[in-house]
Design an enzyme around this catalytic site. Structure first.
Site, mmCIF file in Angstrom:
data_model
loop_
_atom_site.group_PDB
_atom_site.id
_atom_site.type_symbol
_atom_site.label_atom_id
_atom_site.label_comp_id
_atom_site.label_asym_id
_atom_site.label_seq_id
_atom_site.Cartn_x
_atom_site.Cartn_y
_atom_site.Cartn_z
ATOM 1 N N ARG A 23 -27.473 36.994 -27.513
ATOM 2 C CA ARG A 23 -27.342 38.531 -27.131
ATOM 3 C C ARG A 23 -26.113 38.942 -26.341
ATOM 4 N NH1 ARG A 23 -31.974 42.150 -27.683
ATOM 5 N NH2 ARG A 23 -33.075 41.149 -29.731
ATOM 6 N N ARG A 27 -26.275 46.006 -24.458
ATOM 7 C CA ARG A 27 -26.224 46.965 -23.591
ATOM 8 C C ARG A 27 -25.844 46.740 -22.378
ATOM 9 N NH1 ARG A 27 -32.317 48.010 -25.331
ATOM 10 N NH2 ARG A 27 -32.113 45.904 -25.457
ATOM 11 N N ARG A 36 -22.138 52.896 -28.874
ATOM 12 C CA ARG A 36 -23.669 52.702 -29.139
ATOM 13 C C ARG A 36 -24.010 54.344 -28.845
ATOM 14 N NH1 ARG A 36 -28.275 53.577 -29.923
ATOM 15 N NH2 ARG A 36 -30.200 52.416 -29.626
ATOM 16 N N ASP A 72 -28.941 42.231 -36.637
ATOM 17 C CA ASP A 72 -30.207 42.075 -36.199
ATOM 18 C C ASP A 72 -30.829 41.148 -37.069
ATOM 19 O OD1 ASP A 72 -31.856 43.124 -33.776
ATOM 20 O OD2 ASP A 72 -33.176 42.800 -35.484
ATOM 21 N N TYR A 149 -43.171 39.866 -37.578
ATOM 22 C CA TYR A 149 -42.744 41.249 -37.627
ATOM 23 C C TYR A 149 -43.106 41.823 -38.930
ATOM 24 C CZ TYR A 149 -39.784 40.693 -33.538
ATOM 25 O OH TYR A 149 -39.142 40.334 -32.220
HETATM 26 O O1 CP3 Z 1 -26.498 37.959 -29.963
HETATM 27 C C1 CP3 Z 1 -25.776 38.829 -30.218
HETATM 28 O O2 CP3 Z 1 -25.116 39.418 -29.477
HETATM 29 C C2 CP3 Z 1 -25.788 39.091 -31.863
HETATM 30 C C3 CP3 Z 1 -26.621 40.347 -32.108
HETATM 31 C C4 CP3 Z 1 -28.161 40.161 -32.177
HETATM 32 C C5 CP3 Z 1 -29.002 41.288 -32.044
HETATM 33 N N1 CP3 Z 1 -30.380 40.969 -32.277
HETATM 34 C C6 CP3 Z 1 -28.521 42.774 -31.525
HETATM 35 C C7 CP3 Z 1 -29.579 43.505 -30.843
HETATM 36 C C8 CP3 Z 1 -28.993 38.918 -32.527
HETATM 37 C C9 CP3 Z 1 -28.582 37.715 -32.723
HETATM 38 C C10 CP3 Z 1 -30.306 39.560 -32.456
HETATM 39 C C11 CP3 Z 1 -31.535 38.718 -32.548
HETATM 40 C C12 CP3 Z 1 -32.831 39.286 -32.662
HETATM 41 N N2 CP3 Z 1 -33.145 40.477 -32.941
HETATM 42 C C13 CP3 Z 1 -33.797 38.487 -32.102
HETATM 43 C C14 CP3 Z 1 -33.870 37.183 -32.132
HETATM 44 C C15 CP3 Z 1 -33.371 36.650 -30.663
HETATM 45 C C16 CP3 Z 1 -34.220 37.070 -29.565
HETATM 46 O O3 CP3 Z 1 -33.803 37.939 -28.786
HETATM 47 O O4 CP3 Z 1 -35.256 36.515 -29.373
HETATM 48 C C17 CP3 Z 1 -34.883 39.394 -32.426
HETATM 49 C C18 CP3 Z 1 -36.493 38.902 -31.970
HETATM 50 C C19 CP3 Z 1 -34.508 40.608 -32.663
HETATM 51 C C20 CP3 Z 1 -35.280 41.887 -32.849
HETATM 52 C C21 CP3 Z 1 -35.034 42.966 -31.950
HETATM 53 N N3 CP3 Z 1 -33.842 43.586 -32.049
HETATM 54 C C22 CP3 Z 1 -35.727 43.376 -31.087
HETATM 55 C C23 CP3 Z 1 -37.185 43.113 -30.557
HETATM 56 C C24 CP3 Z 1 -35.054 44.524 -30.371
HETATM 57 C C25 CP3 Z 1 -35.461 45.476 -29.358
HETATM 58 C C26 CP3 Z 1 -35.597 44.838 -27.951
HETATM 59 C C27 CP3 Z 1 -33.991 45.038 -27.382
HETATM 60 O O5 CP3 Z 1 -33.701 44.067 -26.876
HETATM 61 O O6 CP3 Z 1 -33.725 45.889 -27.490
HETATM 62 C C28 CP3 Z 1 -33.977 44.478 -31.030
HETATM 63 C C29 CP3 Z 1 -32.531 45.433 -30.613
HETATM 64 C C30 CP3 Z 1 -31.201 44.799 -30.854
HETATM 65 N N4 CP3 Z 1 -30.899 43.752 -31.551
HETATM 66 C C31 CP3 Z 1 -30.436 45.457 -29.708
HETATM 67 C C32 CP3 Z 1 -29.114 44.657 -29.914
HETATM 68 C C33 CP3 Z 1 -27.877 44.642 -29.239
HETATM 69 C C34 CP3 Z 1 -30.282 46.618 -28.804
HETATM 70 C C35 CP3 Z 1 -30.158 47.928 -29.575
HETATM 71 C C36 CP3 Z 1 -29.608 48.977 -29.010
HETATM 72 O O7 CP3 Z 1 -28.550 48.860 -28.683
HETATM 73 O O8 CP3 Z 1 -30.527 49.479 -28.474
#
Ligand code: CP3
Length: 343
Positions: A23, A27, A36, A72, A149
């Protein structure tokens, strides 16, 4: 091109331990917030120029040794025909969860070029932009984590709906896993063909399973996914959150690199995985809130213990938290590069 990360994935000699952060685009970076602020998350993922820009931000700001595609894991689920929304409070929401056979039947196996062209376009832009910098990691969710999911409709506390399907209707669960496996293989193959140089498969929720359920319901599908992808010739990283109880099974996945969370001492993980495995991890994301000297001690400890593996890629044990001060993430990357130099 800095290929230290790819060499480490292959277990080759490197002059220092490479590092990237799960990640790493997100943010905690004001530069991400700035983009964003004008666009919702899903649209950002589907706008190649902006997704590429956000992918590059941590490469320049943190000095990491790899970029990870900005997207994502839930994006392919939308292409399979489910409605996906991100709410600021609840995170991802899938409004009509999969609970029976006819719902699985309705799921589409997407055509990647037609249904997710933006992913391939983002990779193409990044290939040019990253040429003289660092390798690009593509990714997907693992079939099991995507299934949770789809079945729960979002994140869950005890995953009862998922386990109920596994235990009461194993045929339906297998049918869903089969569709997800086929989709994951074609999605990742398309990413590799478009130019990503390594793959990470996120199995965020596999750690909620007992070893026997992991072995019966998850391992066959992840093994098949990885063995198909290996034909493409790029390193495959398999990350399981809360992996400690199932490491012996995870070892059988066939992945080139195993990503581990922070709840296990990296020495214990290496002992369980064997010295032929390349390991990735595993600093607690909250360690980035420690005083600098204490953070450096933890970095040194993981680096030193990581030497026992066939190869080590430094990473956090899970995603970086949005509250993390950027300067602490920069200090961590610097510490890994400094103390991880092979003298
Ligand atoms: O790693 C990176 O920088 C690449 C981008 C990336 C995102 N999500 C961007 C994201 C990657 C590789 C993911 C993977 C992801 N997404 C996983 C597996 C890894 C992990 O964290 O366990 C999972 C379970 C998700 C599902 C997901 N996406 C959730 C549960 C959420 C909400 C919680 C949160 O952190 O906001 C997201 C949103 C998300 N994915 C954001 C980002 C940058 C935040 C969105 C925003 O800008 O509001």
């Amino acid at each position: 091109m800095n290929d230290t990360f790819l060499k480490a994935c292959r277990g080759e000699n490197v002059s220092y331990t490479p590092v990237w952060l799960m990640r790493q685009a997100g943010r905690y970076l004001p530069e991400y917030q700035a983009i964003r602020g004008n666009i919702d998350f899903l649209t950002l993922c589907k706008t190649p120029k902006l997704a590429a820009e956000v992918t590059l931000q941590p490469v320049d700001i943190l000095g990491v040794d790899a970029a990870i595609l900005f997207s994502d894991i839930l994006i392919p689920i939308e292409s399979m025909g489910m409605r996906l929304e991100f709410s600021d409070k609840e995170g991802p929401v899938l409004s009509e969860p999969i609970r029976n056979k006819s719902a699985v039947e309705r799921l589409i196996i997407p055509d990647i070029e037609e249904d997710m062209p933006f992913i391939l376009e983002t990779i193409k832009i990044l290939q040019k932009e990253l040429e003289n910098k660092v390798p690009l990691i593509g990714f997907s969710g693992a079939p099991f984590t995507l299934a949770t999911y789809m079945i729960e409709g979002g994140t869950s506390k005890n995953f009862l709906n998922t386990k109920k399907m596994m235990f009461q209707h194993p045929g339906v669960f297998d049918y869903l896993m089969e569709k997800l496996t086929v989709t994951t293989i074609s999605y990742l193959t398309a990413q590799i063909k478009a130019g990503v140089q390594a793959i990470q498969i996120f199995d965020t929720w596999a750690g909620i399973l007992s070893p026997i359920d992991y072995k019966n319901f998850v391992l066959p599908y992840i093994k098949r996914t990885i063995s198909e992808l290996k034909k493409e010739g790029v390193p495959i990283i398999y990350f399981v959150n809360e992996c400690a109880g199932i490491l012996k099974e995870i070892k059988k996945s066939g992945a080139d690199v195993i990503g581990i969370d922070w709840r296990i001492d990296i020495s214990d993980a290496i002992k369980k995985l064997g010295k032929k495995t390349v390991i990735q991890g595993n600093l607690d994301p909250c360690a980035l809130f420690l005083p600098k000297e204490d953070l450096e001690e933890r970095v040194k400890d993981i680096l030193w213990k990581g030497e026992a593996a066939k190869g080590h890629i430094f990473n956090l044990g899970h995603g970086i938290l949005p509250q993390t001060p950027v300067e602490n993430a920069i200090a961590m990357v610097k510490a890994v590069h400094y103390y991880g130099e092979k003298r």
